[in-house]
Design a protein around this motif. Structure first.
Motif, PDB file in Angstrom:
ATOM      1  N   ILE A 184      59.814  -6.823  -0.025  1.00  0.00           N
ATOM      2  CA  ILE A 184      60.657  -8.634   0.178  1.00  0.00           C
ATOM      3  C   ILE A 184      61.414  -8.789  -1.213  1.00  0.00           C
ATOM      4  CG2 ILE A 184      59.964 -10.272  -0.170  1.00  0.00           C
ATOM      5  CD1 ILE A 184      56.599  -8.736   0.276  1.00  0.00           C
ATOM      6  N   THR A 185      62.833  -8.986  -0.256  1.00  0.00           N
ATOM      7  CA  THR A 185      63.349  -9.517  -1.219  1.00  0.00           C
ATOM      8  C   THR A 185      63.542 -11.083  -1.679  1.00  0.00           C
ATOM      9  OG1 THR A 185      64.536  -7.062  -1.095  1.00  0.00           O
ATOM     10  CG2 THR A 185      65.510  -8.964  -2.240  1.00  0.00           C
ATOM     11  N   THR A 186      63.487 -11.479  -3.074  1.00  0.00           N
ATOM     12  CA  THR A 186      62.871 -12.782  -2.775  1.00  0.00           C
ATOM     13  C   THR A 186      63.931 -13.144  -4.856  1.00  0.00           C
ATOM     14  OG1 THR A 186      61.686 -14.537  -2.848  1.00  0.00           O
ATOM     15  CG2 THR A 186      61.179 -12.372  -4.809  1.00  0.00           C
ATOM     16  N   ILE A 187      64.146 -14.504  -4.007  1.00  0.00           N
ATOM     17  CA  ILE A 187      65.207 -14.770  -4.822  1.00  0.00           C
ATOM     18  C   ILE A 187      64.561 -16.438  -5.601  1.00  0.00           C
ATOM     19  CG2 ILE A 187      67.606 -15.665  -5.294  1.00  0.00           C
ATOM     20  CD1 ILE A 187      68.203 -14.155  -2.976  1.00  0.00           C
ATOM     21  N   GLU A 188      65.076 -17.083  -6.880  1.00  0.00           N
ATOM     22  CA  GLU A 188      64.716 -17.442  -7.754  1.00  0.00           C
ATOM     23  C   GLU A 188      65.720 -18.775  -8.429  1.00  0.00           C
ATOM     24  OE1 GLU A 188      62.190 -20.522  -7.297  1.00  0.00           O
ATOM     25  OE2 GLU A 188      63.420 -21.251  -8.681  1.00  0.00           O
ATOM     26  N   ARG A 189      65.723 -19.440  -9.103  1.00  0.00           N
ATOM     27  CA  ARG A 189      66.845 -20.531 -10.022  1.00  0.00           C
ATOM     28  C   ARG A 189      66.856 -20.595 -10.903  1.00  0.00           C
ATOM     29  NH1 ARG A 189      69.884 -24.578  -6.966  1.00  0.00           N
ATOM     30  NH2 ARG A 189      68.173 -26.486  -6.683  1.00  0.00           N
ATOM     31  N   ASP A 190      65.058 -20.602 -10.868  1.00  0.00           N
ATOM     32  CA  ASP A 190      64.856 -21.562 -11.696  1.00  0.00           C
ATOM     33  C   ASP A 190      63.961 -20.996 -12.537  1.00  0.00           C
ATOM     34  OD1 ASP A 190      63.162 -24.062 -12.987  1.00  0.00           O
ATOM     35  OD2 ASP A 190      61.748 -22.781 -13.046  1.00  0.00           O
ATOM     36  N   GLU A 191      64.047 -21.064 -14.156  1.00  0.00           N
ATOM     37  CA  GLU A 191      63.844 -19.683 -14.954  1.00  0.00           C
ATOM     38  C   GLU A 191      62.655 -19.945 -15.081  1.00  0.00           C
ATOM     39  OE1 GLU A 191      65.928 -19.717 -18.703  1.00  0.00           O
ATOM     40  OE2 GLU A 191      65.374 -17.866 -19.231  1.00  0.00           O
ATOM     41  N   GLU A 192      61.779 -20.685 -15.644  1.00  0.00           N
ATOM     42  CA  GLU A 192      60.895 -20.616 -15.907  1.00  0.00           C
ATOM     43  C   GLU A 192      58.816 -20.706 -14.512  1.00  0.00           C
ATOM     44  OE1 GLU A 192      59.434 -24.408 -17.459  1.00  0.00           O
ATOM     45  OE2 GLU A 192      56.968 -24.435 -16.734  1.00  0.00           O
ATOM     46  N   ARG A 193      60.107 -21.033 -13.306  1.00  0.00           N
ATOM     47  CA  ARG A 193      59.355 -20.649 -12.554  1.00  0.00           C
ATOM     48  C   ARG A 193      59.716 -18.732 -12.291  1.00  0.00           C
ATOM     49  NH1 ARG A 193      60.284 -25.300  -8.350  1.00  0.00           N
ATOM     50  NH2 ARG A 193      59.039 -26.868  -9.547  1.00  0.00           N
ATOM     51  N   TYR A 194      60.061 -18.508 -12.437  1.00  0.00           N
ATOM     52  CA  TYR A 194      60.868 -16.599 -12.089  1.00  0.00           C
ATOM     53  C   TYR A 194      60.321 -15.952 -13.142  1.00  0.00           C
ATOM     54  CZ  TYR A 194      63.677 -12.291 -12.214  1.00  0.00           C
ATOM     55  OH  TYR A 194      63.562 -10.892 -12.291  1.00  0.00           O
ATOM     56  N   GLY A 195      59.938 -16.689 -14.522  1.00  0.00           N
ATOM     57  CA  GLY A 195      59.002 -16.152 -15.105  1.00  0.00           C
ATOM     58  C   GLY A 195      57.621 -15.889 -14.895  1.00  0.00           C
ATOM     59  N   SER A 229      49.615  -7.374  -9.891  1.00  0.00           N
ATOM     60  CA  SER A 229      49.557  -7.142  -8.489  1.00  0.00           C
ATOM     61  C   SER A 229      49.912  -5.988  -8.269  1.00  0.00           C
ATOM     62  CB  SER A 229      49.915  -8.039  -7.491  1.00  0.00           C
ATOM     63  OG  SER A 229      50.263  -7.594  -6.418  1.00  0.00           O
ATOM     64  N   GLU A 230      48.952  -4.616  -7.409  1.00  0.00           N
ATOM     65  CA  GLU A 230      49.028  -3.574  -6.575  1.00  0.00           C
ATOM     66  C   GLU A 230      50.962  -3.663  -6.214  1.00  0.00           C
ATOM     67  OE1 GLU A 230      45.690  -3.164  -3.437  1.00  0.00           O
ATOM     68  OE2 GLU A 230      44.822  -3.470  -5.356  1.00  0.00           O
ATOM     69  N   HIS A 231      50.768  -5.333  -5.402  1.00  0.00           N
ATOM     70  CA  HIS A 231      51.947  -5.137  -4.409  1.00  0.00           C
ATOM     71  C   HIS A 231      52.744  -5.063  -5.162  1.00  0.00           C
ATOM     72  CE1 HIS A 231      49.508  -5.233  -0.824  1.00  0.00           C
ATOM     73  NE2 HIS A 231      48.526  -5.777  -2.103  1.00  0.00           N
ATOM     74  N   ARG A 232      53.457  -5.252  -6.731  1.00  0.00           N
ATOM     75  CA  ARG A 232      54.353  -5.240  -7.627  1.00  0.00           C
ATOM     76  C   ARG A 232      55.514  -4.471  -6.604  1.00  0.00           C
ATOM     77  NH1 ARG A 232      58.272  -7.210  -8.380  1.00  0.00           N
ATOM     78  NH2 ARG A 232      58.723  -7.813 -10.558  1.00  0.00           N
ATOM     79  N   GLU A 233      55.374  -2.476  -6.663  1.00  0.00           N
ATOM     80  CA  GLU A 233      56.926  -2.391  -5.998  1.00  0.00           C
ATOM     81  C   GLU A 233      56.862  -2.900  -4.503  1.00  0.00           C
ATOM     82  OE1 GLU A 233      53.081   0.600  -5.996  1.00  0.00           O
ATOM     83  OE2 GLU A 233      53.375  -1.187  -6.983  1.00  0.00           O
ATOM     84  N   GLN A 234      56.351  -3.149  -3.725  1.00  0.00           N
ATOM     85  CA  GLN A 234      56.483  -3.707  -2.607  1.00  0.00           C
ATOM     86  C   GLN A 234      57.708  -4.845  -3.270  1.00  0.00           C
ATOM     87  OE1 GLN A 234      52.891  -4.179  -0.831  1.00  0.00           O
ATOM     88  NE2 GLN A 234      54.074  -4.817   0.522  1.00  0.00           N
TER      89      GLN A 234
END
Ligand code: SAH
Ligand code: MG
Length: 217
Positions: free
Chosen positions: A79-90, A99-104
């Motif tokens: 999964i490739t995912t995009i976010e522009r809001d710094e606080e939410r991205y953080g 999560s054990e799914h982090r590298e996905q």
């Protein structure tokens, strides 16, 4: 849209989520982060597990809730995912790191309208999930559908905007403008020559657009 009682009923029989997902749902409620509604995400996951995309692009990570739910439901999927809001991205970084799914999941920070080149490195995508600024849906679609694989599907969230797209008159100007944009998107999408689209009235409304590729008319 579905009535409250039916939504509550479905929610009451949906399986319990992991403690991390639980925590994200609570965080979203407390901080007013518009993550997908429970019945909406469960429906999307159901469809995705049938489609079985190898690669998904998500526009609008917020705190990583839907990205994580997709990763959990589709353990072989990137999964490739995009976010522009710094606080939410953080916040997404913090939650996903646990999560054990982090590298996905590839998380990209920035405006989706400007990240094409970076995103292209992770494509082509079998599924594209548009869940960001409602006024820009057509732009997102035009930019990223070029990275869709032959039998790919574009999913657009919030296309019914709490049912407001079906209202005759809307008082507030800001809301009225947003509704207009979504109505235009929906009509444009439904009449797109290269895609067959249907709208599911679950969650906040999910449009499903399947590319009419060769051998697929
Ligand atoms: N998909 C998430 C919810 C996303 S909410 C979930 O269900 O868990 C929509 C997010 O899109 C917001 O956090 C907003 O900051 C982000 N967004 C809006 N326009 C964007 C853009 N042009 N580029 C990147 N992110 C955008
Ligand atoms: Mg949404």
């Amino acid at each position: 849209m579905m009535n409250e009682q039916v939504i509550n009923y479905i929610e009451s029989i949906i399986k319990k989520r992991s403690p991390l997902v639980d925590e994200m749902e609570k965080y979203a409620a407390e901080h007013n982060v518009p993550i997908m509604e429970l019945v909406g995400i469960e429906t999307l996951l159901g469809i995705l597990t049938i489609q079985r995309p190898a690669r998904i692009l998500e526009i609008g990570t917020a705190i990583g809730y839907s990205a994580l739910r997709m990763a959990e439901a589709l353990p072989g999927t990137e999964i490739t995912t995009i976010e522009r809001d710094e606080e939410r991205y953080g916040a997404a970084q913090e939650f996903l790191s646990r999560s054990e799914h982090r590298e996905q999941i590839h998380t990209l920070f920035g405006d989706a309208l400007e990240l094409q080149d970076q995103v292209a490195e992770y494509g082509p995508f079998d599924a594209i999930f548009i869940d960001a600024a409602k006024g820009q849906y057509q732009k997102f679609f035009d930019i990223y559908s070029t990275m869709l694989s032959e039998n790919g599907v574009v999913y657009s969230d919030n296309v019914l905007f709490k049912g407001l797209v079906a209202e005759e008159e809307i008082e507030q100007k800001r809301i009225r403008n947003m509704v207009k944009k979504l109505q235009n998107y929906n009509v444009w999408l439904m009449n797109h020559e290269d895609y067959d689209t249907s709208i599911l009235p679950v969650g906040d409304g999910i449009a499903i657009s399947r590319r009419r590729g060769e051998g697929n008319e």
